[in-house]
Motif scaffolding. Sequence first.
Motif, PDB file in Angstrom:
ATOM      1  N   LEU A 618       0.826  -1.206   0.000  1.00  0.00           N
ATOM      2  CA  LEU A 618       0.000   0.000   0.000  1.00  0.00           C
ATOM      3  C   LEU A 618       0.863   1.259   0.000  1.00  0.00           C
ATOM      4  O   LEU A 618       0.570   2.238  -0.715  1.00  0.00           O
ATOM      5  CB  LEU A 618      -0.926  -0.003   1.224  1.00  0.00           C
ATOM      6  CG  LEU A 618      -2.091  -0.999   1.191  1.00  0.00           C
ATOM      7  CD1 LEU A 618      -2.839  -0.996   2.517  1.00  0.00           C
ATOM      8  CD2 LEU A 618      -3.037  -0.665   0.036  1.00  0.00           C
ATOM      9  N   ALA A 619       1.944   1.250   0.765  1.00  0.00           N
ATOM     10  CA  ALA A 619       2.847   2.410   0.796  1.00  0.00           C
ATOM     11  C   ALA A 619       3.495   2.614  -0.558  1.00  0.00           C
ATOM     12  O   ALA A 619       3.653   3.752  -1.027  1.00  0.00           O
ATOM     13  CB  ALA A 619       3.907   2.206   1.883  1.00  0.00           C
ATOM     14  N   LEU A 620       3.863   1.512  -1.212  1.00  0.00           N
ATOM     15  CA  LEU A 620       4.480   1.603  -2.536  1.00  0.00           C
ATOM     16  C   LEU A 620       3.514   2.190  -3.549  1.00  0.00           C
ATOM     17  O   LEU A 620       3.871   3.065  -4.354  1.00  0.00           O
ATOM     18  CB  LEU A 620       4.936   0.211  -2.984  1.00  0.00           C
ATOM     19  CG  LEU A 620       5.642   0.115  -4.339  1.00  0.00           C
ATOM     20  CD1 LEU A 620       7.000   0.809  -4.280  1.00  0.00           C
ATOM     21  CD2 LEU A 620       5.816  -1.345  -4.755  1.00  0.00           C
ATOM     22  N   LEU A 621       2.271   1.757  -3.496  1.00  0.00           N
ATOM     23  CA  LEU A 621       1.273   2.260  -4.431  1.00  0.00           C
ATOM     24  C   LEU A 621       0.927   3.719  -4.132  1.00  0.00           C
ATOM     25  O   LEU A 621       0.694   4.515  -5.063  1.00  0.00           O
ATOM     26  CB  LEU A 621       0.005   1.393  -4.364  1.00  0.00           C
ATOM     27  CG  LEU A 621       0.158  -0.055  -4.854  1.00  0.00           C
ATOM     28  CD1 LEU A 621      -1.104  -0.855  -4.561  1.00  0.00           C
ATOM     29  CD2 LEU A 621       0.473  -0.088  -6.348  1.00  0.00           C
ATOM     30  N   ASP A 622       0.918   4.039  -2.850  1.00  0.00           N
ATOM     31  CA  ASP A 622       0.613   5.431  -2.497  1.00  0.00           C
ATOM     32  C   ASP A 622       1.699   6.370  -3.001  1.00  0.00           C
ATOM     33  O   ASP A 622       1.420   7.493  -3.439  1.00  0.00           O
ATOM     34  CB  ASP A 622       0.474   5.575  -0.975  1.00  0.00           C
ATOM     35  CG  ASP A 622      -0.809   4.949  -0.454  1.00  0.00           C
ATOM     36  OD1 ASP A 622      -1.758   4.794  -1.259  1.00  0.00           O
ATOM     37  OD2 ASP A 622      -0.862   4.594   0.745  1.00  0.00           O
TER      38      ASP A 622
END
Length: 643
Positions: A618-622
Amino acid sequence: MGLYPGRDRQRHILETLDTIAHWRARLFASLLSIVLVLGVVLWLPTTGILLYQRMWDVAAINSAALGWIGVLWWWRRLSYTVRVLNFLAINLLIGVALMVVVGPISEIYLFAAPVLAAILLGTWPAVWILAGSGLALFLLCYTGYVDQKIVGMPATELFAALSVALNFLFVGAVLTLSCAFLLRRLAKSLDDLHRLAFYDVLTGLPNRRLLMQRLDEVVGQARQGGRGAALMFIDLDRFKQINDGRGHATGDALLKSVTARLSSIVGDGDMVARIGGDEFVVLLADLGRGSANVHARALATAENIRNAMDTLFEIDGQSYMASASIGVAFLRGPGQGADDLLREADTAMYRAKLAGRNRVAVFETAMQAEVEQRLSLERDLAAALDRGELAMHLQLQVDRHGMPAGAEMLMRWRRADGSMVPPDQFIPVAEECGLILRMGQWALRQACDCVVRLGRAGHPLPLSVNVSPSQFRQPDFVDQVQAILAETGAPASQLVLEVTEGVLVDDKETIDRMHQLAALGIRLSIDDFGTGYSNLGYLKRLPLYELKIDKSFIRDTPGDAGATAIVQSILAMAGHLGLRVIAEGVETSEQAALLASSGVDGMQGYLFAKPMPMPELLALLDRRVVPNPFALSSAVICKTAGG
């Protein structure tokens, strides 16, 4: 050669078991002992009474009969038949003597001999003894030795003697033939019970019980300086797929064909046994002397068996490839029991499986430690599932432009001490011990939860999750999926179920199950495409969504022309069938450039992202910082696109 080699040796074993002959021998031994004990106990009071009544002849007959029975009980080296005939002769002679001395009341003794003969010897001996007893009664009555009076007839007349004898024969025949008939039925029942107890119903081969008895015998001979022997544990590599895919009738026919091939290879003194579903054991009982000679002969036979199993089986006009993994264990000497030998052969067979199947492996002492380690891993895995040590990581998938297009759920196991257990170690163990069903259901629920979390975070990506063949073939699998979707609220369209090519068999239930899942909106993907069943005809018949090219094909591209041609052919074929294609194991920008220029729909590999927990994804996509390898190879892509 017969279908069941070593049958004479197997019959020799059965002679020591509860056959009707052995049952008769035990019955006669007990009967003889009881008669002797009762005779000894009653001899003194009976003789005293007879002597007091001055019945010297009857006392002498009783004493002589008791002595005769004592000799029969003591002289056990005589054959069974001779001892029984002597016992019956005693009964008959006592009956005749008592009828002469005491009178017709002793006629009951004459019935004992034919009835006992039916029980102890069989029908025809009993008939002859009955006829002899009837003849003796006729002569006693006709000659006047027995005063057998019939009202209205002189006792010595021929007609009176015949009437007495015929009535005796009639009643005696009813009793004797009834006993003979019951014994014949008992003999058949015992034979049926023995066959059920010691032979496999389907193949007619010896089962585990008979094998272990024969193996105990061979081990005992080896301890006494016998000749060399070896045991082979044989497991069919593809039986489950064939049995599940084509049905039990085909599976049974395959097992019978395997039986015929095995039996045609081994010798008459050896044994072929079936001890499980697709597990066979071959016992080579006499391999001569000398370690080198014994090993050479056993391994030559094992290789012959492997080659025979690796040849196509023709069943109902269809060809099937089974192949077999074979473990070989040798008798080493004192301290090694039958159970040890079977366990060692089984252990070696698993080594052959792990080495790639369709192989022969010889047991080595170090293998036992590996087996114990595997059992320990199995126990730890069951505990890990309960303790929450398993976790699902996600590996990002990107499209040909490097944009996020989905992710695959991958199971990871971190022990309590922080050490990681690789999936290629614990997944096969889970499949073998059955834990894969619990783990698969748990993974499916985790995938649906992650689909929901991604959607709520503003990154609605489809997630792929692997489904094992055993899990997919569960009758209630579709119901399980529906229940999990309903509980989690995950949209079915965002769930991709990955199955291996082994599931793609002509099985109506499997095909129906795929259509039911597709009707729910779930997408179906073929994992590791090109490494399994590879019957391309099924691709157009099944409701498939995508193919995943196995990383073994991607690894050698673009440098290897053959691997590149295979990848491009798969892409072209999938394009014509309207199937999406994802390439696994992409690790270099050159591989990514080739795949993108060839029209791949998606890519997955460490080049883009490693498997990671959900919060990290999720952090990577954000941050939208997915690595873009195409920036390094844009010139290659443009050149290829421009021709």
